[in-house]
Design an enzyme around this catalytic site. Structure first.
Site, PDB file in Angstrom:
ATOM      1  N   HIS A  14      50.510  40.049  96.726  1.00 38.59           N
ATOM      2  CA  HIS A  14      50.846  40.247  97.938  1.00 38.59           C
ATOM      3  C   HIS A  14      50.000  39.428  98.747  1.00 38.59           C
ATOM      4  O   HIS A  14      48.849  38.839  98.435  1.00 38.59           O
ATOM      5  CB  HIS A  14      51.018  41.641  98.284  1.00 38.59           C
ATOM      6  CG  HIS A  14      49.961  42.380  98.379  1.00 38.59           C
ATOM      7  ND1 HIS A  14      49.957  43.702  98.685  1.00 38.59           N
ATOM      8  CD2 HIS A  14      48.446  42.031  98.235  1.00 38.59           C
ATOM      9  CE1 HIS A  14      48.360  43.974  98.737  1.00 38.59           C
ATOM     10  NE2 HIS A  14      47.839  43.268  98.522  1.00 38.59           N
ATOM     11  N   CYS A  33      42.841  40.063 103.273  1.00 37.41           N
ATOM     12  CA  CYS A  33      44.312  40.195 102.785  1.00 37.41           C
ATOM     13  C   CYS A  33      45.416  39.294 103.575  1.00 37.41           C
ATOM     14  O   CYS A  33      46.459  39.042 102.859  1.00 37.41           O
ATOM     15  CB  CYS A  33      44.672  41.819 103.012  1.00 37.41           C
ATOM     16  SG  CYS A  33      43.896  42.885 102.083  1.00 37.41           S
ATOM     17  N   HIS A  39      47.215  37.141  96.914  1.00 43.25           N
ATOM     18  CA  HIS A  39      46.112  37.728  95.941  1.00 43.25           C
ATOM     19  C   HIS A  39      46.783  38.556  95.353  1.00 43.25           C
ATOM     20  O   HIS A  39      48.024  38.900  95.619  1.00 43.25           O
ATOM     21  CB  HIS A  39      44.813  38.095  96.688  1.00 43.25           C
ATOM     22  CG  HIS A  39      45.054  39.415  97.399  1.00 43.25           C
ATOM     23  ND1 HIS A  39      45.511  39.247  98.985  1.00 43.25           N
ATOM     24  CD2 HIS A  39      44.894  40.687  97.244  1.00 43.25           C
ATOM     25  CE1 HIS A  39      45.543  40.372  99.300  1.00 43.25           C
ATOM     26  NE2 HIS A  39      45.158  41.279  98.363  1.00 43.25           N
ATOM     27  N   HIS A  41      46.856  42.308  92.384  1.00 43.39           N
ATOM     28  CA  HIS A  41      46.384  43.823  91.999  1.00 43.39           C
ATOM     29  C   HIS A  41      47.027  44.110  90.735  1.00 43.39           C
ATOM     30  O   HIS A  41      48.300  43.859  90.593  1.00 43.39           O
ATOM     31  CB  HIS A  41      46.528  44.622  92.878  1.00 43.39           C
ATOM     32  CG  HIS A  41      45.814  44.219  94.394  1.00 43.39           C
ATOM     33  ND1 HIS A  41      44.348  44.646  94.601  1.00 43.39           N
ATOM     34  CD2 HIS A  41      46.467  43.870  95.623  1.00 43.39           C
ATOM     35  CE1 HIS A  41      44.194  44.324  95.761  1.00 43.39           C
ATOM     36  NE2 HIS A  41      45.391  43.802  96.398  1.00 43.39           N
ATOM     37  N   ASP A  79      56.855  44.054  88.630  1.00 40.91           N
ATOM     38  CA  ASP A  79      55.831  43.441  87.716  1.00 40.91           C
ATOM     39  C   ASP A  79      55.908  42.134  87.609  1.00 40.91           C
ATOM     40  O   ASP A  79      56.871  41.518  87.311  1.00 40.91           O
ATOM     41  CB  ASP A  79      55.940  44.215  86.246  1.00 40.91           C
ATOM     42  CG  ASP A  79      54.862  43.818  85.590  1.00 40.91           C
ATOM     43  OD1 ASP A  79      53.676  43.880  85.787  1.00 40.91           O
ATOM     44  OD2 ASP A  79      54.855  43.544  84.090  1.00 40.91           O
ATOM     45  N   HIS A  80      54.757  41.559  87.861  1.00 35.28           N
ATOM     46  CA  HIS A  80      54.591  40.134  87.676  1.00 35.28           C
ATOM     47  C   HIS A  80      55.316  39.439  89.009  1.00 35.28           C
ATOM     48  O   HIS A  80      56.025  38.435  88.570  1.00 35.28           O
ATOM     49  CB  HIS A  80      54.759  39.353  86.367  1.00 35.28           C
ATOM     50  CG  HIS A  80      53.379  39.860  85.585  1.00 35.28           C
ATOM     51  ND1 HIS A  80      53.318  41.019  85.005  1.00 35.28           N
ATOM     52  CD2 HIS A  80      52.610  39.029  85.206  1.00 35.28           C
ATOM     53  CE1 HIS A  80      52.185  40.949  84.339  1.00 35.28           C
ATOM     54  NE2 HIS A  80      51.710  39.824  84.247  1.00 35.28           N
ATOM     55  N   GLU A 124      46.013  50.912  94.464  1.00 35.44           N
ATOM     56  CA  GLU A 124      46.072  49.461  94.418  1.00 35.44           C
ATOM     57  C   GLU A 124      44.752  48.920  93.721  1.00 35.44           C
ATOM     58  O   GLU A 124      44.833  47.952  93.008  1.00 35.44           O
ATOM     59  CB  GLU A 124      45.998  49.030  95.980  1.00 35.44           C
ATOM     60  CG  GLU A 124      45.941  47.429  96.248  1.00 35.44           C
ATOM     61  CD  GLU A 124      45.639  47.127  97.673  1.00 35.44           C
ATOM     62  OE1 GLU A 124      46.936  47.231  98.402  1.00 35.44           O
ATOM     63  OE2 GLU A 124      44.916  46.722  97.752  1.00 35.44           O
TER      64      GLU A 124
END
Lengths: 143, 146
Positions: A14, A33, A39, A41, A79-80, A124
């Site tokens: 994100h 951010c 980037h 998490h 996810d991913h 996060e």
């Protein structure tokens, strides 16, 4: 009442950027951010359901059922993925922990029909998380 | 319109400090009976973890209850700068006459963070070690979890 919690992990990327802010404001408010390339998490989600155990099965709800709901609603969606570009429910929102937790609540709440969604906690990182509760719901200790 | 949700932001911080559990209200013998090893005159230390939970409206322009940089700065100034690598008994005035149990550490941290201007402080949870933790939410007996 019994609380039952299931934990899952998903990984996603994100970035924080508000088009109404200047480049300088975006950097000042969002710091690292705001990196335009994003980037990622490893998110940990804890979902807590409240209810009375069924007298026959002894279960509030079948954990397998909860696992399937989380797979369908959360894993397949996030996810991913890149949360800014690939998750329509987050469109137009800054994908902070607070906003993702609210989106997750609204996705999961209608799907949990045995027991009642009580608490969503989204990490996060181990040091940053958001908690989401039903406003005005009766307090019940967790942890 | 969907039902309103209560949102909290949680953040974990760490500090290392020494303390000694001892009170002048008890005799030496009573101190060692009540506090055991924790009453060792030279003190001992822990790696504490402080979990801070704040609540408020999520600002639609930032997606945040409070900017983390503001919270981090405030917690550093109000708590960590005074507690980290210090003796709680000797260096923190609140513990001159109050035993620095983690219950009291929780209450003191809550008191120091209550005035955070950007969001409402909901509760403080302190882990003294990985095996024990303490929570304080001001006047809310059940931890103010709505």
């Amino acid at each position: 009442m019994v609380l039952i919690t299931r934990k899952i992990e998903f990984s996603a990327s994100h970035l924080y950027h508000n088009l109404n802010f200047s480049a300088e404001e975006n950097r000042r408010i969002f710091g690292k951010c705001n990196n335009p390339h994003g980037h990622g998490h490893n998110y940990t989600l804890e979902v807590t359901v409240a209810g009375e155990p069924d007298p026959v099965t002894g279960m509030v709800l079948d954990l397998k059922e909860l696992k399937e709901i989380l797979e369908r609603e959360v894993m397949q969606r996030m996810d991913h993925r890149h949360l800014n570009y690939e998750v329509p429910e987050l469109a137009g929102q800054i994908p902070t922990c607070e906003n993702i937790a609210q989106v997750l609540w609204r996705l999961l709440d209608p799907k949990i029909t045995r027991g009642k969604l009580h608490h969503v906690r989204l990490y996060e990182s181990p040091d940053l998380f958001a908690d989401c509760y039903r406003n005005g719901a009766a307090a019940a200790g967790k942890q | 319109m969907s039902m309103p949700l209560k949102l909290e932001l949680g953040r974990r911080y760490r500090f290392s400090a020494s303390h000694r559990l001892h009170t002048t209200h008890l005799t030496e013998e009573e101190n060692s009976r009540v506090f055991g090893k924790c009453s060792n005159p030279y003190g001992h230390g822990h790696n504490y973890v402080v979990e801070v939970s704040v609540s408020g409206d999520v600002d639609p322009s930032t997606g945040m209850i409070a900017n983390l940089a503001d919270l981090d700065t405030f917690v550093a100034r109000q708590v960590l700068d005074d507690f980290d690598h210090k003796s709680l008994n000797e260096d923190v005035p609140a513990f001159r006459d109050t035993v620095p149990t983690t219950e009291n550490v929780c209450i003191e941290i809550f008191r120091r963070l209550k005035s955070f201007p950007k969001a409402k402080l909901e509760r403080i949870r302190v882990e003294e070690t990985a095996k024990n933790s303490f929570e304080y939410a001001g006047d809310h007996p059940e931890g103010n979890r709505l």
